[in-house]
Each structure stands twice: as C-alpha cells, then as structure tokens.
Design an enzyme around this catalytic site. Sequence first.
Site, PDB file in Angstrom:
ATOM      1  N   ARG A  92       0.907  -1.295   0.077  1.00  0.00           N
ATOM      2  CA  ARG A  92      -0.133   0.001  -0.076  1.00  0.00           C
ATOM      3  C   ARG A  92       0.905   1.312   0.040  1.00  0.00           C
ATOM      4  O   ARG A  92       0.520   2.294  -0.566  1.00  0.00           O
ATOM      5  CB  ARG A  92      -0.898  -0.005   1.171  1.00  0.00           C
ATOM      6  CG  ARG A  92      -1.612   1.087   1.379  1.00  0.00           C
ATOM      7  CD  ARG A  92      -2.810   1.447   0.679  1.00  0.00           C
ATOM      8  NE  ARG A  92      -3.498   2.568   0.812  1.00  0.00           N
ATOM      9  CZ  ARG A  92      -4.467   3.214   0.070  1.00  0.00           C
ATOM     10  NH1 ARG A  92      -4.804   2.447  -1.009  1.00  0.00           N
ATOM     11  NH2 ARG A  92      -5.048   4.308   0.280  1.00  0.00           N
ATOM     12  N   CYS A 116      -2.751  -4.955   2.473  1.00  0.00           N
ATOM     13  CA  CYS A 116      -3.725  -5.842   2.999  1.00  0.00           C
ATOM     14  C   CYS A 116      -5.237  -5.768   2.528  1.00  0.00           C
ATOM     15  O   CYS A 116      -5.504  -4.660   2.217  1.00  0.00           O
ATOM     16  CB  CYS A 116      -3.918  -5.537   4.610  1.00  0.00           C
ATOM     17  SG  CYS A 116      -2.379  -6.133   5.396  1.00  0.00           S
ATOM     18  N   PRO A 122      -9.094   3.306  -1.582  1.00  0.00           N
ATOM     19  CA  PRO A 122      -9.156   4.226  -2.805  1.00  0.00           C
ATOM     20  C   PRO A 122      -7.965   5.130  -2.508  1.00  0.00           C
ATOM     21  O   PRO A 122      -7.400   5.015  -1.401  1.00  0.00           O
ATOM     22  CB  PRO A 122     -10.210   4.827  -2.752  1.00  0.00           C
ATOM     23  CG  PRO A 122     -10.808   4.808  -1.754  1.00  0.00           C
ATOM     24  CD  PRO A 122     -10.462   3.490  -0.900  1.00  0.00           C
ATOM     25  N   ASP A 124      -8.139   8.220  -4.002  1.00  0.00           N
ATOM     26  CA  ASP A 124      -8.585   9.530  -4.542  1.00  0.00           C
ATOM     27  C   ASP A 124      -8.428  10.639  -3.906  1.00  0.00           C
ATOM     28  O   ASP A 124      -8.159  11.692  -4.382  1.00  0.00           O
ATOM     29  CB  ASP A 124     -10.269   9.460  -4.702  1.00  0.00           C
ATOM     30  CG  ASP A 124     -10.812   9.007  -3.321  1.00  0.00           C
ATOM     31  OD1 ASP A 124     -10.156   8.225  -2.582  1.00  0.00           O
ATOM     32  OD2 ASP A 124     -11.942   9.578  -2.816  1.00  0.00           O
ATOM     33  N   LEU A 125      -8.205  10.749  -2.562  1.00  0.00           N
ATOM     34  CA  LEU A 125      -7.709  11.889  -1.667  1.00  0.00           C
ATOM     35  C   LEU A 125      -6.365  12.157  -2.086  1.00  0.00           C
ATOM     36  O   LEU A 125      -6.078  13.469  -2.093  1.00  0.00           O
ATOM     37  CB  LEU A 125      -7.865  11.466  -0.322  1.00  0.00           C
ATOM     38  CG  LEU A 125      -9.378  11.402   0.132  1.00  0.00           C
ATOM     39  CD1 LEU A 125      -9.248  10.660   1.791  1.00  0.00           C
ATOM     40  CD2 LEU A 125      -9.940  12.684   0.186  1.00  0.00           C
ATOM     41  N   ARG A 400       5.500  -8.815   6.525  1.00  0.00           N
ATOM     42  CA  ARG A 400       5.677  -7.556   6.053  1.00  0.00           C
ATOM     43  C   ARG A 400       5.673  -6.527   7.112  1.00  0.00           C
ATOM     44  O   ARG A 400       6.181  -5.329   6.905  1.00  0.00           O
ATOM     45  CB  ARG A 400       4.354  -7.215   5.379  1.00  0.00           C
ATOM     46  CG  ARG A 400       4.195  -7.992   4.025  1.00  0.00           C
ATOM     47  CD  ARG A 400       2.900  -7.664   3.196  1.00  0.00           C
ATOM     48  NE  ARG A 400       2.764  -6.174   3.628  1.00  0.00           N
ATOM     49  CZ  ARG A 400       1.556  -5.506   3.557  1.00  0.00           C
ATOM     50  NH1 ARG A 400       0.408  -6.175   3.659  1.00  0.00           N
ATOM     51  NH2 ARG A 400       1.516  -4.271   4.090  1.00  0.00           N
TER      52      ARG A 400
HETATM   53  C1  UD1 Z   1      -2.323   3.815   7.020  1.00  0.00           C
HETATM   54  C2  UD1 Z   1      -1.548   2.546   7.471  1.00  0.00           C
HETATM   55  C3  UD1 Z   1      -2.170   1.337   7.918  1.00  0.00           C
HETATM   56  C4  UD1 Z   1      -3.244   2.009   8.910  1.00  0.00           C
HETATM   57  C5  UD1 Z   1      -4.192   2.970   8.331  1.00  0.00           C
HETATM   58  C6  UD1 Z   1      -5.103   3.922   9.340  1.00  0.00           C
HETATM   59  C7  UD1 Z   1       0.562   2.874   6.569  1.00  0.00           C
HETATM   60  C8  UD1 Z   1       1.593   2.208   5.723  1.00  0.00           C
HETATM   61  N1  UD1 Z   1      -0.372   1.963   6.737  1.00  0.00           N
HETATM   62  O1  UD1 Z   1      -2.815   3.302   5.892  1.00  0.00           O
HETATM   63  O2  UD1 Z   1      -1.599   0.398   8.662  1.00  0.00           O
HETATM   64  O3  UD1 Z   1      -4.406   0.890   9.049  1.00  0.00           O
HETATM   65  O4  UD1 Z   1      -3.218   4.204   8.025  1.00  0.00           O
HETATM   66  O5  UD1 Z   1      -4.481   4.181  10.565  1.00  0.00           O
HETATM   67  O6  UD1 Z   1       1.115   3.851   7.138  1.00  0.00           O
HETATM   68  N2  UD1 Z   1      -9.375   6.564   1.940  1.00  0.00           N
HETATM   69  C9  UD1 Z   1     -10.125   7.162   1.260  1.00  0.00           C
HETATM   70  N3  UD1 Z   1      -9.361   7.647   0.132  1.00  0.00           N
HETATM   71  C10 UD1 Z   1      -8.166   8.043   0.185  1.00  0.00           C
HETATM   72  C11 UD1 Z   1      -7.339   7.334   0.943  1.00  0.00           C
HETATM   73  C12 UD1 Z   1      -7.936   6.878   1.952  1.00  0.00           C
HETATM   74  O7  UD1 Z   1     -11.337   7.069   0.895  1.00  0.00           O
HETATM   75  O8  UD1 Z   1      -7.370   8.412  -0.996  1.00  0.00           O
HETATM   76  C13 UD1 Z   1     -10.050   5.864   3.129  1.00  0.00           C
HETATM   77  C14 UD1 Z   1      -9.593   4.382   3.240  1.00  0.00           C
HETATM   78  O9  UD1 Z   1     -10.430   3.788   2.343  1.00  0.00           O
HETATM   79  C15 UD1 Z   1      -9.795   3.978   4.440  1.00  0.00           C
HETATM   80  C16 UD1 Z   1      -9.513   5.256   5.325  1.00  0.00           C
HETATM   81  O10 UD1 Z   1      -9.540   6.419   4.365  1.00  0.00           O
HETATM   82  O11 UD1 Z   1     -11.378   3.813   4.657  1.00  0.00           O
HETATM   83  C17 UD1 Z   1      -8.132   5.248   5.855  1.00  0.00           C
HETATM   84  O12 UD1 Z   1      -7.250   5.241   5.288  1.00  0.00           O
HETATM   85  P1  UD1 Z   1      -5.662   5.667   5.588  1.00  0.00           P
HETATM   86  O13 UD1 Z   1      -5.765   6.502   6.547  1.00  0.00           O
HETATM   87  O14 UD1 Z   1      -5.464   6.518   4.151  1.00  0.00           O
HETATM   88  O15 UD1 Z   1      -4.841   4.464   5.549  1.00  0.00           O
HETATM   89  P2  UD1 Z   1      -3.513   4.169   4.869  1.00  0.00           P
HETATM   90  O16 UD1 Z   1      -2.614   5.320   4.866  1.00  0.00           O
HETATM   91  O17 UD1 Z   1      -3.604   3.450   3.794  1.00  0.00           O
END
Ligand code: UD1
Length: 411
Positions: A92, A116, A122, A124-125, A400
């Site tokens: 990711r 995972c 997504p 998108d943000l 991982r």
């Molecule tokens: C990071 C962590 C992960 C942790 C998560 C939440 C790393 C490498 N991974 O993942 O272990 O579980 O933070 O604390 O640091 N979302 C959107 N659009 C986007 C991005 C995210 O809708 O562009 C949503 C996701 O679907 C999810 C939520 O936001 O429901 C949280 O995601 P995010 O905080 O971005 O997690 P990660 O950065 O992927």
Amino acid sequence: MAGDYIITGGRPLNGTVWVPAAKNSVLPLLAASLLCSGPVRLCGVPELADVAESLALLRSAGCTAERQGADVRVDGVPGSGTLAAGPAGRMRASILFCAPLLARLGRAQTVLPGGCRIGARPIDLHLAGLVQMGACPQLEGERLLLTAPAGLHGADITLRFPSVGATETLLLAAALAQGETTLRGAAREPEISDLAEFLNRCGGRIEGAGTSTLRIEGRRGLSGCDFSPLPDRIFASTLACAAAAAGGRVELTGCPPALYAPVLEILEQMGCTVERGADRAEVARFGRLYGAGRVFTGVYPGLATDAAPLLAAAMLCAEGESSIEDVVFERRFGCAEGFERLGGRVNRSGRVLSVGPLPESGLHGATLTAPDLRGGAALVVAALSARGKSLVEETRHIDRGYAGLCEVLAS
Ligand code: UD1
C-alpha cells in the site's frame, strides 16, 4: 522468511522486549528520502519485507538504497520517475513514493498499490490533492501516470477524511512545491509528526504536525539527515495483547505508553495490570480476563484500527463478552475464521466483531491461515493461549510488518 509458524500454546509469556522502529513511519521516511539532495540514514530499521520492497522501489528510481547493519542508507538523485511494478503492486505504501518523484522530476509512474485486503482502499484523496497542486493523473487499468508539466505549487486543501496516506502524500508534495500549502482535515497520527520532523530536519518548513491543520512552506531543495524513526505502537500493542491472552508479565521498552494508550486502557478494564513509565510499560495478567464490553476504533488518538484484531484476540480469551467495531476499514476482521478454528466464539456482522465468552474447555490448537498482516498477528496471539499446537500458514503477510515475531515470542 515466510515459513509456517508452529506455536505451542498455553504457556505464559515472561520477559522484556525492545519495541523496534515503526513500519508505518519507516516507509514514508524512505519515500521522503527521494526529496533529499544529501544522504539519508534511518537508524535502527527492522528487517521487514515492506522495508525490503521500499528499498527496491528506491533503487528502481535510480537511488542507492541499502542496509548498513541495523541502519538503512539512501543516497543519490532519483533519475527515473518509473517505480518497479512488482514491489509497488505488493504494498500500500508504494503510493507514497509518487509525490516526491513528481516534485523532483515532474513525472511519476507506478501501478495501483497493493497491501492488505481489509476493505476498499482508494487513492482519490491523494490524487485530488495532487491535482490541486498542479498534477495531472492518468489511470489506465492498473497503471498510474502522474505528470506536473509546470511543476507543483502550493494549495489550500481540505481532506474529507483524515487519511494517513493522503496526508503523507500531500506533505511530501508540498515540501518541494512552489509557495505555501495549507492542509486541513489532516491525519494526526504520530507517524505524521515523525515525517514532519524528518522533513524539518532536512530544511523543510512544516508547522502544525499532530494537529488537523498543517502549513507547509515549499523549499527549493532539502538536505539529508540521520534520523531515528519513532517506535512501533502496533508492535507494542501486539505484545501487550499477547501478554493478556497468554498470561504472564511482559515489559515493553523503548516506546512511550501514551502512543498506544487506548489498547493499554482496554486491557486494564479486562483485568490486566499495567505499569507505565516514560518510555516503557509492563503488562501483566495472572488472574481471569474479563469481557471489554463494546469498543470502537478511531483515528488517533483513538484506538488504532491496526490494533483491533490484536485486541480481539485477547477478547477471545475472556470469560465475558466483548464487541469491537472498526470504523476505518470494512473487512478488518479476516481473522474471525481462524478464531473459530481455535474454538473461540465469534460473530462477524458488518464492521462489528462480537467475541466470547471463552468456552469452558478453552481454546485448542488448530491450523490457521494468516489473512493479512494484523489479522495474521492476531491469530498468533490467540494461538499462544490455545492448548496444544497450532500451525500458522501464509506468514508472508506477517513478515511484512514484524521482524522475527516468532523468535521474539519464543524468547
Ligand atoms: C495507514 C497505515 C495502516 C493503517 C491506516 C489507518 C501505513 C503504511 N499504513 O494506511 O496501517 O491501518 O493508515 O490508520 O502507514 N481513504 C479514502 N481515499 C483515499 C485514502 C484513504 O477513501 O485516498 C479511506 C480508506 O479507504 C480508509 C480510510 O480512508 O477507509 C483510512 O485510510 P488511510 O488513513 O489512508 O490508511 P492508509 O494510509 O492506507
């Protein structure tokens, strides 16, 4: 790496464990090293599969990136905006390597990030923020091409959800963008503060880390630095939950307990004793474990979503009932099937996992499949409290994010 784990459960844990540097800090810091004109040394980096994948990504961009003992050293100007598809597609955090390439070279090409399967993830943000800063994304199937023909510029960006990854992407982009960026609705996780501190040490100008509004003044260039990433609060949570599940006394050193306070508080409610110091905690359980009632995850400083399956494993061993809801990811509890195989009582309904009470006969060993990183670690934690032998397969997911989890538990 990635051999099956054989766990003989039913024995208490006793010992002291040093908490290593946080995976979720190291990976963004490795991405950030692409912004630096001088060498970067990250001190005390655990040997994780995701770290090896990140080093491969850096090398594919033309940098030198290697382990030197316990440290990792990154040097060299990225010469290519194309990230190797293999490692990018398996992790990711690979998406975090795009913004620095875009900022430095005006171009980044990758494949959609893997990682995972715990729900929709997504980007998108990340993309919407980069577009506000002058980037043009093109998505063709799995391939993502980002260009910034006129370079990146500062912007006023509001995130609709405090995504950790999107906050990191935009922080990285803004550090070298022209002008000032304001990022509202930002994530407040400690790993964001660690990244901001690193960038500031390299000559960046970032204010507000740890709050929901970040102000970043773009710089023309950043130097490198030596940096010790913050300790892994999820690793610490894993060992704390293992002590609760198996019983015994485990001292966790090198990590301020405030970083995983919600986990420790819930374990206390369940009957564990917790002693806290400045950067150590001791978790002990000699008597019964009680149900935790209803708990929820949340963004920091709430209960970390990554800790949810681990706590659920401890709840499996309690005499009362508990339920845990993950508000961040829809499929956080892929470990539920393994919990059932161990003889645990679980019921999954949407984002809620109801757990317990422990059957009178207790848990028994079983053959288990790690569904994902934290779910896999949760099965290990649960197996520690089960009578007899368990076999955990697909441990590549666990590798991982944990270096030698079996050895740590065995010691
Ligand atoms: C990071 C962590 C992960 C942790 C998560 C939440 C790393 C490498 N991974 O993942 O272990 O579980 O933070 O604390 O640091 N979302 C959107 N659009 C986007 C991005 C995210 O809708 O562009 C949503 C996701 O679907 C999810 C939520 O936001 O429901 C949280 O995601 P995010 O905080 O971005 O997690 P990660 O950065 O992927």
